[in-house]
Design an enzyme around this catalytic site. Structure first.
Site, PDB file in Angstrom:
ATOM      1  N   LYS A 119       0.838  -1.192   0.000  1.00 51.29           N
ATOM      2  CA  LYS A 119       0.000   0.000   0.000  1.00 51.29           C
ATOM      3  C   LYS A 119       0.876   1.247   0.000  1.00 51.29           C
ATOM      4  CE  LYS A 119      -4.005  -2.011   0.469  1.00 51.29           C
ATOM      5  NZ  LYS A 119      -5.073  -1.827  -0.518  1.00 51.29           N
ATOM      6  N   LYS A 152     -13.265  -7.302  -7.610  1.00 52.18           N
ATOM      7  CA  LYS A 152     -13.547  -7.863  -6.285  1.00 52.18           C
ATOM      8  C   LYS A 152     -14.945  -8.481  -6.372  1.00 52.18           C
ATOM      9  CE  LYS A 152     -10.642  -4.890  -3.372  1.00 52.18           C
ATOM     10  NZ  LYS A 152      -9.563  -4.706  -4.331  1.00 52.18           N
TER      11      LYS A 152
HETATM   12  O1  LIG Z   1      -6.055  -7.250  -3.820  1.00 55.80           O
HETATM   13  C1  LIG Z   1      -5.297  -7.811  -3.019  1.00 55.80           C
HETATM   14  O2  LIG Z   1      -4.173  -8.209  -3.354  1.00 55.80           O
HETATM   15  C2  LIG Z   1      -5.698  -8.024  -1.580  1.00 55.80           C
HETATM   16  C3  LIG Z   1      -6.946  -7.281  -1.177  1.00 55.80           C
HETATM   17  C4  LIG Z   1      -6.695  -5.801  -1.066  1.00 55.80           C
HETATM   18  O3  LIG Z   1      -5.598  -5.331  -1.284  1.00 55.80           O
HETATM   19  C5  LIG Z   1      -7.795  -4.948  -0.684  1.00 55.80           C
HETATM   20  C6  LIG Z   1      -9.009  -5.460  -0.346  1.00 55.80           C
HETATM   21  C7  LIG Z   1     -10.069  -4.612   0.112  1.00 55.80           C
HETATM   22  C8  LIG Z   1      -9.853  -3.284   0.277  1.00 55.80           C
HETATM   23  C9  LIG Z   1      -8.519  -2.697   0.138  1.00 55.80           C
HETATM   24  O4  LIG Z   1      -7.935  -2.514   1.409  1.00 55.80           O
HETATM   25  C10 LIG Z   1      -7.539  -3.494  -0.701  1.00 55.80           C
HETATM   26  C11 LIG Z   1      -7.507  -2.940  -2.119  1.00 55.80           C
HETATM   27  O5  LIG Z   1      -7.611  -1.738  -2.292  1.00 55.80           O
HETATM   28  O6  LIG Z   1      -7.336  -3.673  -3.090  1.00 55.80           O
HETATM   29 MG   LIG Z   2      -6.978  -1.853  -4.353  1.00 54.98          MG
END
Ligand SMILES: O=C(O)CCC(=O)C1=CC=C[C@@H](O)[C@@H]1C(=O)O
Ligand SMILES: [Mg+2]
Length: 329
Positions: free
Chosen positions: A153, A259
């Site tokens: 991040k 997602k």
């Molecule tokens: O995508 C991934 O590798 C793991 C999941 C992930 O990073 C996330 C899941 C849900 C919300 C966020 O914090 C974050 C994202 O932004 O992708």
């Molecule tokens: Mg993301």
């Protein structure tokens, strides 16, 4: 046919606070739903909203569940409104599990999944690293576990600080590793340019920068996507199926982070992905094994298998005993 319907709210504490440019996230709340058909077969689904991504809120999902009768039909499930995408996913997944009851095929055909909620061989998964300098000593254990793709991040600390950590991190990663950065929309245009310039120096390891700008800055991200070697992936900008379609229609041909658990109806997602051959990365919403199984099933059907799945997130929670589901009922 009607299905007996029950639901249980669930709250799980992250092992460590998940820090993103959206803020700190400590508790993952979701709703586990159960459908029972007239042959007493059970199908489970999970409603795991992320309202700051554009899905409904947990309260809206709970209100929707509370107003449902104890017996519901498939028609009621397939007419859940599009402003309840996490509910669409949870209910349709439960129905699909019922329909495939007893068919415990591994959702990832190219992987042996000994347990439905055990991670597939890690090279197919990307591991989410802790933010800030915590990433520097977190990736090695995950590498030992078999991960070869990592996500970190950014946009949570001063940019000079993060660029210095990035330089240490990417130089320490083995040559065969891939790194994804996720800004969660936390950069401005010039910061995004500075990140992309730095990433281009490591193009063999850099896979993409995820959501560098805010959702409202679509034009800026489209422009940046044509200026640097490092790819850009949209995430918050394409959180729901409606947003996926809008981005495609506005000309996005870069990477789409999907997602499934907050995108909406799995049947509508299948329709979109089969109609448009998009470059998709499937990503977790920190769901339980119930939501994960349904999401990985969609990834198995719809991903091009050429990008690691963003489901390397199990290490963010206490490893649950498989009995936790029974404890809900
Ligand atoms: O995508 C991934 O590798 C793991 C999941 C992930 O990073 C996330 C899941 C849900 C919300 C966020 O914090 C974050 C994202 O932004 O992708
Ligand atoms: Mg993301």
């Amino acid at each position: 046919m009607t299905y007996k319907f029950e639901f249980r709210p669930l709250a799980r504490k992250f092992l460590r606070s998940l820090t993103t440019s959206h803020g700190n996230w400590d508790i993952r709340e979701s709703i586990i739903i159960r459908l029972i058909d007239d042959a007493a077969r059970m199908g489970f689904g999970e409603i795991a909203p992320i309202s700051w991504f554009g899905s409904e809120t947990l309260t809206q999902a709970l209100d929707f569940c509370h107003q449902l009768p104890q017996e519901i039909t498939a028609k009621e499930i397939f007419t859940i409104p599009d402003d309840l995408p996490a509910c669409q996913f949870g209910f349709e997944s439960a129905l699909e599990e019922l329909a495939t009851k007893g068919n415990n095929q591994c959702p990832m055909p190219h992987a042996q999944c000994p347990m439905p909620n055990a991670p597939c061989p890690m090279p197919h998964y990307s591991a989410l690293l802790p933010a800030k300098q915590g990433a520097l000593n977190a990736w090695q254990n995950l590498w030992e576990e078999g991960y070869r793709t990592f996500k970190w991040k950014i946009g949570v600390d001063a940019i000079a600080q993060e660029l210095a950590i990035f330089d240490l991190l990417i130089r320490s990663l083995p040559d065969t590793a891939k790194l994804r950065l996720d800004a969660n929309g936390g950069l401005n245009y010039s910061e995004a340019q500075l990140w992309l310039e730095n990433c281009d120096k490591f193009s063999e390891k850099m896979e993409f920068i995820e959501q560098p700008l805010a959702v409202a800055e679509f034009a800026g991200m489209l422009q940046l996507s044509q200026m640097y070697k490092t790819a850009i992936a949209l995430d918050e900008s394409v959180a729901t199926i409606a947003q996926l379609k809008a981005a495609y229609q506005q000309g996005w041909r870069g990477i789409f982070v999907i997602k499934p658990a907050i995108a909406g109806s799995p049947s509508k997602l299948r329709q979109f992905c089969r109609q448009y051959n998009i470059d998709a990365v499937f990503s977790s919403v920190f769901e339980t094994a119930i939501g994960r199984k349904a999401a990985l099933q969609l990834a198995a059907e719809l991903s091009q298998h050429n990008r690691a799945l963003g489901f390397g997130t199990n290490h963010w929670f206490e490893q649950q005993e498989d009995t936790w589901l029974e404890s809900l009922w």
